[in-house]
Design a protein around this motif. Structure first.
Motif, short mmCIF file in Angstrom:
data_model
loop_
_atom_site.label_atom_id
_atom_site.label_comp_id
_atom_site.label_asym_id
_atom_site.label_seq_id
_atom_site.Cartn_x
_atom_site.Cartn_y
_atom_site.Cartn_z
N THR A 94 2.05 5.23 -14.89
CA THR A 94 0.73 4.80 -14.43
C THR A 94 0.57 3.28 -14.46
OG1 THR A 94 -0.14 5.18 -16.64
CG2 THR A 94 -0.44 6.95 -15.04
N THR A 95 1.27 2.61 -15.36
CA THR A 95 1.19 1.15 -15.43
C THR A 95 1.68 0.53 -14.13
OG1 THR A 95 1.59 1.23 -17.81
CG2 THR A 95 1.93 -0.89 -16.72
N LYS A 96 2.82 0.99 -13.64
CA LYS A 96 3.38 0.46 -12.39
C LYS A 96 2.49 0.81 -11.20
CE LYS A 96 6.73 -1.44 -9.94
NZ LYS A 96 7.03 -2.88 -10.03
N ILE A 97 1.95 2.02 -11.18
CA ILE A 97 1.07 2.44 -10.08
C ILE A 97 -0.18 1.56 -10.04
CG2 ILE A 97 -0.36 4.35 -9.23
CD1 ILE A 97 1.81 6.23 -10.55
N ASN A 98 -0.79 1.32 -11.20
CA ASN A 98 -1.97 0.46 -11.27
C ASN A 98 -1.65 -0.97 -10.86
OD1 ASN A 98 -3.62 2.55 -12.12
ND2 ASN A 98 -3.31 2.12 -14.29
N GLU A 99 -0.47 -1.44 -11.26
CA GLU A 99 -0.04 -2.79 -10.92
C GLU A 99 0.10 -2.94 -9.40
OE1 GLU A 99 4.13 -5.20 -11.05
OE2 GLU A 99 3.61 -4.08 -12.86
N LEU A 100 0.66 -1.92 -8.74
CA LEU A 100 0.83 -1.97 -7.28
C LEU A 100 -0.52 -2.00 -6.57
CD1 LEU A 100 3.76 0.57 -7.02
CD2 LEU A 100 3.87 -1.84 -6.34
N LYS A 139 0.84 -1.20 0.00
CA LYS A 139 0.00 0.00 0.00
C LYS A 139 0.87 1.25 0.00
CE LYS A 139 -3.88 0.78 0.15
NZ LYS A 139 -4.77 1.21 -0.97
N LEU A 140 1.93 1.26 0.81
CA LEU A 140 2.83 2.41 0.85
C LEU A 140 3.49 2.62 -0.51
CD1 LEU A 140 4.13 4.66 2.56
CD2 LEU A 140 5.90 3.00 3.24
N ALA A 141 3.90 1.54 -1.14
CA ALA A 141 4.52 1.63 -2.46
C ALA A 141 3.56 2.27 -3.46
CB ALA A 141 4.95 0.25 -2.95
N ALA A 142 2.29 1.86 -3.41
CA ALA A 142 1.30 2.41 -4.34
C ALA A 142 1.10 3.90 -4.11
CB ALA A 142 -0.02 1.66 -4.19
N LEU A 143 1.13 4.34 -2.85
CA LEU A 143 0.91 5.75 -2.54
C LEU A 143 2.11 6.63 -2.92
CD1 LEU A 143 -0.92 5.46 0.90
CD2 LEU A 143 -1.92 6.06 -1.30
N VAL A 144 3.31 6.15 -2.65
CA VAL A 144 4.49 6.99 -2.95
C VAL A 144 4.90 6.91 -4.41
CG1 VAL A 144 5.35 6.80 -0.57
CG2 VAL A 144 6.25 5.25 -2.32
N ALA A 145 4.38 5.90 -5.12
CA ALA A 145 4.75 5.73 -6.53
C ALA A 145 4.35 6.92 -7.38
CB ALA A 145 4.13 4.45 -7.08
N VAL A 146 3.23 7.55 -7.06
CA VAL A 146 2.74 8.67 -7.86
C VAL A 146 3.80 9.76 -7.94
CG1 VAL A 146 0.98 10.47 -8.04
CG2 VAL A 146 0.34 8.17 -7.29
N SER A 147 4.44 10.06 -6.83
CA SER A 147 5.46 11.11 -6.81
C SER A 147 6.81 10.60 -7.31
CB SER A 147 5.61 11.66 -5.39
OG SER A 147 6.68 12.57 -5.34
N LEU A 148 7.20 9.41 -6.86
CA LEU A 148 8.55 8.92 -7.17
C LEU A 148 8.70 8.41 -8.60
CD1 LEU A 148 9.47 7.09 -3.83
CD2 LEU A 148 10.15 9.39 -4.57
N LEU A 149 7.63 7.84 -9.15
CA LEU A 149 7.71 7.28 -10.51
C LEU A 149 7.11 8.20 -11.56
CD1 LEU A 149 6.87 3.51 -9.88
CD2 LEU A 149 9.09 4.67 -9.81
N LYS A 150 6.63 9.35 -11.13
CA LYS A 150 6.06 10.36 -12.04
C LYS A 150 4.96 9.79 -12.91
CE LYS A 150 9.04 13.38 -10.55
NZ LYS A 150 8.82 13.72 -9.17
N ASN A 151 5.22 9.58 -14.19
CA ASN A 151 4.16 9.23 -15.13
C ASN A 151 4.01 7.73 -15.38
OD1 ASN A 151 3.50 11.95 -15.57
ND2 ASN A 151 5.21 12.15 -17.01
#
Length: 197
Positions: A159-165, A145-157
């Protein structure tokens, strides 16, 4: 076995993202700043998503005066414990489940519980902060859950990785339910006919 720590969960989350790990929560790196920012939010979300056994509590809450306007639906108002994160059940006299509702007291705006249960027993999830008491499955889900929340800022655009998390987190919830169910046994219901004899 070493107890779980906040840093271990942060670094597990960052590992899911493939970013740098952190050595201290006071670091001024983007990774530490984002983990610090979202930590409590992620922890509370995961606690609320499932009644984790290590965070379950029972108490007899303090009775409050029933505020005006609720008399038609409820007989009693109770104060929620300060550490109450999610109410699961209210039992009348500690035995029978009763309907309930949550509201804010009109005088002091504190959260209150409304029900018709006298001598209510409250079953709830507490706002558990001590990482050493987390179980391994909870820590794993919290890191997701933490990875999914911080991914928006750390991975920028990305969205595939964010959705996967987010999908990996949601897919882990049934596993948590299954694991918890295998560690508990419901007490058999008493037969009222036998009790009367």
């Amino acid at each position: 076995m070493n107890p779980l720590s906040q840093m271990a969960i942060w670094n597990r989350a960052l590992g899911f993202l493939g970013t740098r790990s952190v050595a201290s929560e006071r670091e001024n790196t983007p990774e530490a700043i984002q983990c610090r920012l979202y930590w409590d939010n992620a922890r509370r979300q995961v606690l609320r998503d499932f009644p984790w056994p290590f965070a379950q509590r029972r108490c007899r809450p303090a009775v409050l005066p029933l505020p005006e306007g609720y008399e038609a639906d409820y007989r009693f108002a109770y104060a929620l414990p300060e550490d109450c994160l999610k109410v699961h059940e209210i039992r009348h006299e500690g035995r029978h489940s009763r309907p309930f509702a949550l509201a804010h007291h009109p005088e002091n705006n504190c959260p209150m519980l409304l029900t018709d249960a006298a001598r209510a027993l409250l079953l709830y999830t507490c706002d558990m902060r001590d990482c050493s008491l987390f179980d391994d499955l909870f820590a794993h889900m919290l890191s997701r859950k933490l990875a999914a929340l911080v991914a928006v800022s750390l991975l920028k655009n990305n969205t595939t990785k964010i959705n996967e998390l987010e999908q990996l987190y949601a897919a882990s919830l049934p596993q948590a339910r299954q694991a918890s169910g295998s560690e508990a046994r419901e007490a058999p219901l008493r037969d009222s006919w036998l009790d009367a004899r």
